[in-house]
Design an enzyme around this catalytic site. Sequence first.
Site, short mmCIF file in Angstrom:
data_model
loop_
_atom_site.label_atom_id
_atom_site.label_comp_id
_atom_site.label_asym_id
_atom_site.label_seq_id
_atom_site.Cartn_x
_atom_site.Cartn_y
_atom_site.Cartn_z
N LEU A 87 0.94 6.57 -0.05
CA LEU A 87 1.50 7.53 0.70
C LEU A 87 2.47 8.42 0.00
CD1 LEU A 87 2.13 5.38 3.92
CD2 LEU A 87 0.29 6.88 3.60
N THR A 102 0.78 -1.27 0.01
CA THR A 102 -0.07 0.19 0.06
C THR A 102 0.86 1.29 -0.14
OG1 THR A 102 -0.21 -0.13 2.43
CG2 THR A 102 -1.96 -1.06 1.12
N GLU A 103 2.23 1.25 -0.31
CA GLU A 103 2.99 2.40 -0.01
C GLU A 103 2.71 3.47 -1.09
OE1 GLU A 103 5.40 -1.04 1.51
OE2 GLU A 103 3.77 -0.69 -0.02
N SER A 104 2.16 3.18 -2.37
CA SER A 104 1.86 4.26 -3.18
C SER A 104 0.70 5.19 -2.69
CB SER A 104 1.52 3.75 -4.59
OG SER A 104 0.26 2.81 -4.66
#
Length: 262
Positions: free
Chosen positions: A138, A134-136
């Site tokens: 952020l 889910t980094e994208s």
Amino acid sequence: MAEPLLIERAGPVLRLRLNRPQLHNAFDPALIAALTSALQATANDDAVRVVVLEGEGASFSAGADLQWMRGMAAASEDENRDDALALARLMRTLDELPLPTIARVQGPAFGGGVGLVACCDIAIGTPQARFGLTESRLGLLPAVISPYVIAAIGPRQARRWFATAETFDADIALQVGLLHRVVPADALDDAVAQQVALLCRAAPRAAAAAKVLVREAMLPADPGVRDRANASLIARLRVSPEGQEGIGAFLEKRAPRWLPEE
């Protein structure tokens, strides 16, 4: 304060349990350091045959601790690079550990938690397990764990999950190769035990060398060079004490000496 990592030994099996259940076993520098240290120590322990990586509580690992991330957002680029390198060392240590590893995934795994699953040789989960890179969301990317996740699920799948930050369930994780098996929660320990038993029946050095063989086979190389390297590997194994014992035991129709007496 509770230890961030619990270490349990039962015969040839070492269990490493992430122990921050109130924070879904999220990483912070202390947990990263403890897990790296435990893995490094295990690499030199000839009595350990299998490492099982698991999480305490309902989650496997939620990835980065939010408080840690908040602190690093205010740090310099150099400080962030050093911080990321510590996580990179953990992932590489786990991926290259000269022992078979099993991820026991009883619940959600996100970000770096997915990296841990991908670095293990065998991953078994339950329907309660969910996954996400889910980094994208952020404005970030799963850069440090990307080599291991891509190796597990392939570049085509990685393009989708890295970009969209979608979460996915255990069935999809099985389809894309992140998990090897999905079993009911009450069957998880039995499924892990089955894999442990199979690994303990294999010759210790051969089981440990399997991941090296696979990794090197995937590297770009001249076919002739690779053929000679693989021929040299099997030749060394055949004449080694372990190889001689395994072949002898097979021909003599007896159990090899590395198997525990029943």
